[in-house]
Enzyme design. Structure first.
Site, mmCIF file in Angstrom:
data_model
loop_
_atom_site.group_PDB
_atom_site.id
_atom_site.type_symbol
_atom_site.label_atom_id
_atom_site.label_comp_id
_atom_site.label_asym_id
_atom_site.label_seq_id
_atom_site.Cartn_x
_atom_site.Cartn_y
_atom_site.Cartn_z
ATOM 1 N N ARG A 38 0.781 -1.199 0.061
ATOM 2 C CA ARG A 38 0.083 -0.125 -0.079
ATOM 3 C C ARG A 38 0.639 1.258 -0.034
ATOM 4 O O ARG A 38 0.385 2.231 -0.413
ATOM 5 C CB ARG A 38 -1.099 0.078 1.336
ATOM 6 C CG ARG A 38 -1.982 1.153 1.052
ATOM 7 C CD ARG A 38 -2.980 0.855 2.372
ATOM 8 N NE ARG A 38 -2.267 0.896 3.621
ATOM 9 C CZ ARG A 38 -1.973 1.961 4.426
ATOM 10 N NH1 ARG A 38 -2.047 3.032 4.022
ATOM 11 N NH2 ARG A 38 -1.320 1.821 5.488
ATOM 12 N N ASP A 63 -3.451 -1.237 -3.265
ATOM 13 C CA ASP A 63 -4.075 -1.427 -2.200
ATOM 14 C C ASP A 63 -4.961 -2.885 -2.629
ATOM 15 O O ASP A 63 -5.793 -2.617 -3.477
ATOM 16 C CB ASP A 63 -5.127 -0.343 -2.065
ATOM 17 C CG ASP A 63 -6.172 -0.258 -0.888
ATOM 18 O OD1 ASP A 63 -6.038 -1.434 -0.374
ATOM 19 O OD2 ASP A 63 -6.636 0.744 -0.713
ATOM 20 N N TYR A 155 -8.475 -12.687 12.869
ATOM 21 C CA TYR A 155 -7.552 -13.085 12.185
ATOM 22 C C TYR A 155 -7.728 -14.623 11.726
ATOM 23 O O TYR A 155 -7.660 -14.992 10.856
ATOM 24 C CB TYR A 155 -6.216 -13.148 12.886
ATOM 25 C CG TYR A 155 -5.167 -13.595 12.350
ATOM 26 C CD1 TYR A 155 -4.672 -12.549 11.356
ATOM 27 C CD2 TYR A 155 -4.440 -14.520 12.562
ATOM 28 C CE1 TYR A 155 -3.201 -12.847 10.784
ATOM 29 C CE2 TYR A 155 -3.358 -14.975 12.230
ATOM 30 C CZ TYR A 155 -2.681 -14.090 10.814
ATOM 31 O OH TYR A 155 -1.783 -14.718 10.460
ATOM 32 N N THR A 192 9.192 -12.516 12.842
ATOM 33 C CA THR A 192 8.942 -11.419 12.218
ATOM 34 C C THR A 192 8.628 -10.430 13.313
ATOM 35 O O THR A 192 8.304 -10.677 14.201
ATOM 36 C CB THR A 192 7.998 -11.499 11.208
ATOM 37 O OG1 THR A 192 6.797 -11.974 11.678
ATOM 38 C CG2 THR A 192 8.096 -12.707 9.947
ATOM 39 N N GLN A 259 0.525 -31.780 17.346
ATOM 40 C CA GLN A 259 0.134 -31.950 18.700
ATOM 41 C C GLN A 259 -0.941 -32.147 18.852
ATOM 42 O O GLN A 259 -2.009 -31.676 18.524
ATOM 43 C CB GLN A 259 1.101 -31.183 19.588
ATOM 44 C CG GLN A 259 2.383 -30.885 19.223
ATOM 45 C CD GLN A 259 2.901 -29.660 20.194
ATOM 46 O OE1 GLN A 259 3.546 -29.843 21.043
ATOM 47 N NE2 GLN A 259 2.819 -28.557 19.646
#
Length: 259
Positions: A38, A63, A155, A192, A259
């Site tokens: 962007r 964008d 998310y 990150t 797991q």
């Protein structure tokens, strides 16, 4: 070397983090890479690093929430490079809020970039690639698209949506014999800026080091991943080596979800 030689690749959210690593990896392997974001802040450093390694890359503003921006970007890439062979829908954001805390604005912000942006990119890439004889679309989801996390409801939902979006698009392309493959990559906790920010937010008494150690201990391999760990997975799916893979999910998470 040359695993994607002379292919034209567009990587969204590519001025830092996973996007920068993916763009650099594809360039090292011979692709003509177009970085997009962007805003351009930080992109020059990525371009210079790619050029220093002998790769070819450029930057365009995009964008991902805007259909018009996608149309302009695809038109520019087609005019400049003759077409598009690889799209990596990497741009993404997160809101660390649970179902009781999340606001509608939070929800729409995350969905707009993560899910709607991926839909628009996949749609526009298919239109460009089918006239070129095929291509590969790699959509970056997350382990949060496979397992739940009480702290990140928007998310999680957006990344789960990317999975079924990609499967549906993969089946559509296969049914129409477009020779376009659509797959998802599911990174775990990668070292990150986004993950370091997440650790800072969950750290008790501000002890980010302890929070990191606790998170690392939850991975069977005992450490977080690196951006290149994800970039190698993208490279495989972007290349012709994965010609029999479509509608699939590649998990890169140090064993976290096993797991």
């Amino acid at each position: 070397m040359d695993r994607v030689k002379d292919k034209v690749a567009l990587v969204t959210g590519a001025r830092r983090g996973l996007g920068a690593a993916i763009a650099s990896m594809l360039a090292r392997e011979g692709a003509k890479v177009v970085l997009s974001d962007r805003k351009a802040d930080g992109s020059q450093e990525v371009l210079e690093a790619i050029a220093k390694e002998g790769g070819e890359a450029s930057f365009i503003t995009l964008d991902v929430t805007s259909p018009e921006s996608w149309d302009a970007a695809i038109a520019e890439i087609t005019q400049r490079n003759g077409g598009l062979d690889i799209l990596v829908n990497n741009a993404g954001v997160g809101a660390g809020k649970n179902i009781e805390e999340v606001t509608l604005d939070d929800w729409r912000w995350v969905m707009g970039i993560n899910l709607e942006g991926t839909m628009l990119g996949t749609q526009r890439a298919i239109a460009a690639m089918k006239t070129r004889g095929g291509g590969s679309i790699v959509n970056i989801s997350s382990i949060e698209g496979l397992v739940g996390d009480s702290r990140m409801v928007a998310y999680d939902a957006s990344k789960a949506g990317i999975v079924l979006l990609s499967r549906s698009a993969a089946l559509h392309c296969a049914a129409n014999h477009y020779n376009i493959r659509v797959n998802t990559v599911h990174p775990g906790f990668i070292d990150t800026k986004m993950v370091r920010g997440f650790l800072a937010n969950i750290a008790e008494d501000g002890d980010a080091k302890a929070a990191r150690e606790a998170l690392e201990a939850r991975h069977p391999l005992g450490h977080l991943g690196t951006p290149d760990d994800v970039a190698y997975a993208v490279l495989y799916l972007a290349s012709d080596e994965s010609k029999f893979a479509t509608g699939s999910e590649m998990v890169v998470d140090g064993g976290y979800t096993a797991q």
